[in-house]
Design a protein around this motif. Structure first.
Motif, short mmCIF file in Angstrom:
data_model
loop_
_atom_site.label_atom_id
_atom_site.label_comp_id
_atom_site.label_asym_id
_atom_site.label_seq_id
_atom_site.Cartn_x
_atom_site.Cartn_y
_atom_site.Cartn_z
N ASP A 150 54.62 167.13 20.96
CA ASP A 150 54.31 168.32 21.75
C ASP A 150 53.05 169.05 21.28
OD1 ASP A 150 56.57 167.82 23.23
OD2 ASP A 150 57.81 169.28 22.15
N VAL A 151 52.63 168.85 20.04
CA VAL A 151 51.50 169.61 19.51
C VAL A 151 50.22 168.79 19.33
CG1 VAL A 151 52.96 171.34 18.40
CG2 VAL A 151 52.25 169.34 17.12
N ILE A 152 50.33 167.48 19.42
CA ILE A 152 49.15 166.63 19.27
C ILE A 152 48.13 166.98 20.36
CG2 ILE A 152 48.26 164.26 19.20
CD1 ILE A 152 50.18 165.09 16.87
N GLY A 153 46.90 167.23 19.94
CA GLY A 153 45.83 167.56 20.87
C GLY A 153 45.65 169.04 21.12
N LEU A 154 46.62 169.86 20.71
CA LEU A 154 46.50 171.31 20.91
C LEU A 154 45.62 171.93 19.83
CD1 LEU A 154 50.21 172.34 21.68
CD2 LEU A 154 48.32 172.04 23.30
N PRO A 155 44.92 173.01 20.18
CA PRO A 155 44.17 173.74 19.15
C PRO A 155 45.16 174.31 18.12
CG PRO A 155 43.59 174.52 21.35
CD PRO A 155 44.76 173.59 21.50
N LEU A 156 44.79 174.28 16.87
CA LEU A 156 45.70 174.73 15.81
C LEU A 156 46.20 176.14 16.02
CD1 LEU A 156 47.08 174.17 13.08
CD2 LEU A 156 45.03 175.06 11.99
N LEU A 157 45.31 177.07 16.38
CA LEU A 157 45.72 178.46 16.49
C LEU A 157 45.86 178.96 17.92
CD1 LEU A 157 43.59 179.90 13.58
CD2 LEU A 157 46.04 179.45 13.59
N ASP A 158 45.17 178.39 18.86
CA ASP A 158 45.21 178.87 20.24
C ASP A 158 46.20 178.06 21.07
OD1 ASP A 158 43.21 180.72 19.65
OD2 ASP A 158 41.63 179.29 20.13
N GLY A 159 47.43 178.04 20.67
CA GLY A 159 48.43 177.33 21.44
C GLY A 159 49.44 176.59 20.59
N LEU A 171 49.99 177.08 16.46
CA LEU A 171 50.51 177.82 15.32
C LEU A 171 50.23 179.30 15.50
CD1 LEU A 171 51.84 177.27 12.54
CD2 LEU A 171 49.55 177.14 11.61
N SER A 172 51.24 180.13 15.31
CA SER A 172 51.07 181.57 15.40
C SER A 172 51.33 182.17 14.02
CB SER A 172 52.06 182.14 16.43
OG SER A 172 51.84 183.50 16.61
N GLU A 180 40.92 187.27 14.35
CA GLU A 180 40.07 186.07 14.29
C GLU A 180 39.37 185.96 12.94
OE1 GLU A 180 36.35 184.10 16.68
OE2 GLU A 180 37.74 185.40 17.77
N GLN A 181 38.95 187.09 12.37
CA GLN A 181 38.31 187.07 11.05
C GLN A 181 39.28 186.59 9.98
OE1 GLN A 181 36.94 191.11 10.78
NE2 GLN A 181 34.82 190.49 11.18
N GLU A 182 40.54 186.98 10.09
CA GLU A 182 41.54 186.57 9.11
C GLU A 182 41.91 185.10 9.26
OE1 GLU A 182 44.00 190.72 8.43
OE2 GLU A 182 44.34 189.60 10.29
N THR A 183 41.96 184.61 10.49
CA THR A 183 42.34 183.21 10.69
C THR A 183 41.27 182.25 10.20
OG1 THR A 183 41.53 183.20 12.97
CG2 THR A 183 43.88 183.66 12.64
N ASP A 184 40.01 182.69 10.14
CA ASP A 184 38.94 181.84 9.61
C ASP A 184 39.14 181.54 8.13
OD1 ASP A 184 37.65 181.58 12.02
OD2 ASP A 184 36.19 183.17 11.62
N LEU A 204 48.62 181.40 1.12
CA LEU A 204 49.92 181.63 1.73
C LEU A 204 49.75 181.98 3.20
CD1 LEU A 204 51.68 183.78 -1.02
CD2 LEU A 204 51.98 181.33 -0.57
N LEU A 205 50.67 181.51 4.01
CA LEU A 205 50.68 181.80 5.45
C LEU A 205 52.07 182.27 5.84
CD1 LEU A 205 48.99 178.52 6.75
CD2 LEU A 205 47.87 180.70 6.30
N ARG A 206 52.12 183.24 6.74
CA ARG A 206 53.40 183.66 7.32
C ARG A 206 53.39 183.18 8.76
NH1 ARG A 206 55.23 189.71 6.90
NH2 ARG A 206 55.96 189.05 4.88
N VAL A 207 54.36 182.32 9.08
CA VAL A 207 54.42 181.68 10.39
C VAL A 207 55.38 182.43 11.29
CG1 VAL A 207 54.92 179.52 11.60
CG2 VAL A 207 53.96 179.46 9.29
N GLN A 208 54.91 182.76 12.49
CA GLN A 208 55.77 183.44 13.46
C GLN A 208 56.66 182.41 14.15
OE1 GLN A 208 53.71 185.47 16.60
NE2 GLN A 208 55.48 186.75 17.07
#
Length: 152
Positions: free
Chosen positions: A68-77, A79-80, A93-97, A114-118
């Motif tokens: 389901d996630v292959i080919g999707l942009p990492l952040l825009d669709g 991973l949140s 956007e500055q933080e995601t860079d 570290l990342l916090r995943v929604q």
């Protein structure tokens, strides 16, 4: 008096450089490795699209199934991510860079953070993961990044 015996054998010296035919398919080899990995990991290309993700990576990052996630942009669709404040707001956007997969991609160096995943799952808390990323090279240039995750 001690007795020392010495024998000589042929020396095995690894090649100083990977042959060009293997290097050109480096990205493909990592993609196959990630698909079959038991560890939570993710491979993105230079355009930040998901090329491969392990089933364990999908479970940890709440992404559904790998197909389901292959080919999707990492952040825009795909991973949140949330910040670490009490409000748990989405990253700017500055933080995601500065997240490890993108930092390794843009800097060409190892990155960790570290990342916090929604999550979208009711009743499940938002997991915090430790991410370690490395750039993946093809033809001597950064072609993507490979990230391993561990729940904190």
């Amino acid at each position: 008096m001690a007795h020392v015996e010495l024998s000589l054998s042929e020396v095995f010296a690894p090649a100083a450089r990977t042959p060009p035919e293997q290097e050109s398919d480096n990205f493909g080899q990592w993609s196959a490795t990630v698909f079959g990995a038991a560890e939570p990991c993710l491979l993105i290309d230079v355009d930040t699209r998901v090329v491969a993700v392990s089933a364990a990576g999908c479970d940890l990052l709440c992404l559904g199934c790998p197909e389901d996630v292959i080919g999707l942009p990492l952040l825009d669709g795909c991973l949140s991510l949330l910040d670490f404040t009490a409000n748990r707001g989405e990253l700017t956007e500055q933080e995601t860079d500065k997240i490890p997969p993108l930092l390794a991609l843009h800097s060409g160096r190892l990155a960790r953070g570290l990342l916090r995943v929604q999550t979208s799952t009711a009743g499940r808390s938002d997991p915090t993961v430790d991410a370690i990323s490395t750039p993946v090279l093809t033809g001597g240039k950064v072609a993507g990044s490979l990230t391993f995750f561990s729940e904190v």
